[in-house]
Enzyme design. Structure first.
Site, PDB file in Angstrom:
ATOM      1  N   GLY A 126      17.603  53.485  -0.164  1.00  0.00           N
ATOM      2  CA  GLY A 126      17.544  52.149   0.392  1.00  0.00           C
ATOM      3  C   GLY A 126      18.621  51.889   1.432  1.00  0.00           C
ATOM      4  O   GLY A 126      19.679  52.518   1.436  1.00  0.00           O
ATOM      5  N   SER A 127      18.336  50.948   2.319  1.00  0.00           N
ATOM      6  CA  SER A 127      19.349  50.488   3.269  1.00  0.00           C
ATOM      7  C   SER A 127      20.384  49.643   2.529  1.00  0.00           C
ATOM      8  O   SER A 127      20.194  49.244   1.383  1.00  0.00           O
ATOM      9  CB  SER A 127      18.691  49.665   4.374  1.00  0.00           C
ATOM     10  OG  SER A 127      17.762  50.441   5.102  1.00  0.00           O
ATOM     11  N   GLY A 128      21.475  49.363   3.207  1.00  0.00           N
ATOM     12  CA  GLY A 128      22.536  48.569   2.599  1.00  0.00           C
ATOM     13  C   GLY A 128      23.680  49.392   2.066  1.00  0.00           C
ATOM     14  O   GLY A 128      24.678  48.837   1.597  1.00  0.00           O
ATOM     15  N   HIS A 129      23.545  50.735   2.121  1.00  0.00           N
ATOM     16  CA  HIS A 129      24.598  51.623   1.619  1.00  0.00           C
ATOM     17  C   HIS A 129      25.344  52.313   2.753  1.00  0.00           C
ATOM     18  O   HIS A 129      26.017  53.308   2.527  1.00  0.00           O
ATOM     19  CB  HIS A 129      23.991  52.679   0.692  1.00  0.00           C
ATOM     20  CG  HIS A 129      23.323  52.118  -0.509  1.00  0.00           C
ATOM     21  ND1 HIS A 129      23.984  51.364  -1.448  1.00  0.00           N
ATOM     22  CD2 HIS A 129      22.025  52.188  -0.934  1.00  0.00           C
ATOM     23  CE1 HIS A 129      23.136  50.997  -2.407  1.00  0.00           C
ATOM     24  NE2 HIS A 129      21.947  51.482  -2.112  1.00  0.00           N
ATOM     25  N   HIS A 156      23.900  48.698  -6.831  1.00  0.00           N
ATOM     26  CA  HIS A 156      22.944  47.643  -6.483  1.00  0.00           C
ATOM     27  C   HIS A 156      23.267  46.356  -7.242  1.00  0.00           C
ATOM     28  O   HIS A 156      22.496  45.411  -7.218  1.00  0.00           O
ATOM     29  CB  HIS A 156      21.511  48.057  -6.835  1.00  0.00           C
ATOM     30  CG  HIS A 156      21.081  49.330  -6.180  1.00  0.00           C
ATOM     31  ND1 HIS A 156      20.684  50.434  -6.881  1.00  0.00           N
ATOM     32  CD2 HIS A 156      20.993  49.663  -4.877  1.00  0.00           C
ATOM     33  CE1 HIS A 156      20.365  51.409  -6.046  1.00  0.00           C
ATOM     34  NE2 HIS A 156      20.554  50.965  -4.822  1.00  0.00           N
ATOM     35  N   ASP A 173      12.816  55.888  -6.321  1.00  0.00           N
ATOM     36  CA  ASP A 173      13.064  57.128  -5.593  1.00  0.00           C
ATOM     37  C   ASP A 173      12.382  58.309  -6.266  1.00  0.00           C
ATOM     38  O   ASP A 173      11.786  59.158  -5.596  1.00  0.00           O
ATOM     39  CB  ASP A 173      14.572  57.375  -5.493  1.00  0.00           C
ATOM     40  CG  ASP A 173      15.267  56.383  -4.589  1.00  0.00           C
ATOM     41  OD1 ASP A 173      14.974  56.358  -3.387  1.00  0.00           O
ATOM     42  OD2 ASP A 173      16.106  55.612  -5.092  1.00  0.00           O
TER      43      ASP A 173
END
Length: 334
Positions: free
Chosen positions: A55-58, A221, A111
């Site tokens: 996911g994005s945001g990492h 998360h 995932d």
């Protein structure tokens, strides 16, 4: 919870667009899918391809680790969400050089499902052999006897580093997977959360912590940790994290490790180095040597406050992978 964004629904696409413009000498976007990014550098025939994603945001995970010595491609998901099988498959097709492709990703349900589906599609539709290695380094997410249930957090960085080096060394698919799995089995992480992040679509905190409160074992998360308690000093936090890690993996006196102090997005490097200082003291007291050290934001959680400590026990083979040079937009090691 202020953010420098435009339309919240477009943040991932606009981030990728900016990243492509800033690092076009390193990475390119596949026309078949705008969430499929691959190295812009030439890779040799019969090299095992390394595909990472999540996911994005990492950021800088995971786009930042596509480059020489690490990953050959990345599939980008929505914020804190797995990429779908389609971009994974497109990257697989683009980076396969005849020796197969290894998928590296964290142990999260989405995932596991989507990368698994992409692997089946690559085999059945494209005749590409795919191997996989999951990151399960977070000691707080499941007991030791249920390690297969643990989630992957910052230790994923060490797995990328080890597998990318193994592929560069000319290892075949089976042995690249073996090295990635060894890196994972030798790696433990644990984090502490000090403040929440907020998703652009909601603008609300992802979890709640009081002003003087911290959470030990928090996931990246915002998944619940082991316990909440009053905010403690950096030394006390480091003591707790290292203690739990060393109780989970046997590292003998005289052995050497790689250490990563990873910021979660809003923690100043000043504080990360204060934590590293204490971690080094604790390992030295145990007769454990630090072979390689990494301090900074490697796999973040938007603007979450806090950090994680990752320790990887090294043998001769893993030392060789840690020494291998890397040239990526967000990480360079000579």
């Amino acid at each position: 919870m202020k953010k420098l964004i435009n339309n919240p629904t477009n943040v991932v696409e606009e981030m990728i667009e900016g990243y492509m413009k800033a690092h076009s000498d390193y990475i390119r976007q596949l026309p078949e899918n705008n969430r499929s990014l691959v190295t812009a550098r030439q890779t040799r025939d019969n090299k095992v391809g390394i595909l990472i994603g999540g996911g994005s945001g990492h950021e800088p995970g995971f786009m930042g680790y596509v480059g020489d010595g690490m990953a050959d491609g990345v599939a980008v998901g929505n914020i804190f969400a797995s990429p779908s099988p389609d971009p994974i498959l497109e990257v697989t097709k683009a980076i396969d050089k005849g020796a197969g492709v290894v998928y590296l990703y964290g142990n999260y349900a989405g995932d596991v499902m989507n990368f698994g589906m992409a692997a089946e599609m690559a085999d059945l539709e494209e005749d590409i052999q795919v191997g996989s290695a999951l990151a399960t380094d977070d000691v707080a997410s499941a007991p030791k006897e249920e390690m297969e249930k643990r989630r992957g957090i910052a230790g994923e960085f060490f797995i990328y580093k080890a597998a990318g080096a193994a592929a560069d060394f000319g290892y075949n698919l089976e042995n690249v997977v073996r090295v990635a799995e060894k890196a994972n089995s030798n790696t433990r992480s644990m984090g502490v959360g000090l403040s929440p992040c907020s998703l652009p679509q909601t603008g609300k905190p992802s979890f709640e912590l009081r002003e003087n409160e911290m959470e030990i074992g928090l996931g990246h998360h915002g998944e619940p940790g082991i316990e909440k308690g009053p905010l403690e000093t950096a030394d006390h936090v480091a003591d707790r994290l290292v203690k739990d890690i060393l109780q989970d993996i046997q590292i003998n006196k005289g052995e050497q490790v790689a250490v990563l102090i990873n910021g979660l997005g809003s923690t100043p490097r000043m504080e990360l180095y204060i934590v590293y200082r204490r971690v080094e003291q604790l390992l030295k007291e145990q007769g454990i040597g630090i072979y390689r050290s990494y301090v900074g934001d490697y796999i973040t959680s938007l603007e979450m406050g806090g950090c994680s400590v990752t320790i990887m026990k090294l043998d001769a083979e893993l030392k060789k992978t840690m020494d291998h040079p890397v040239n990526c937009p967000m990480f360079v090691q000579k």
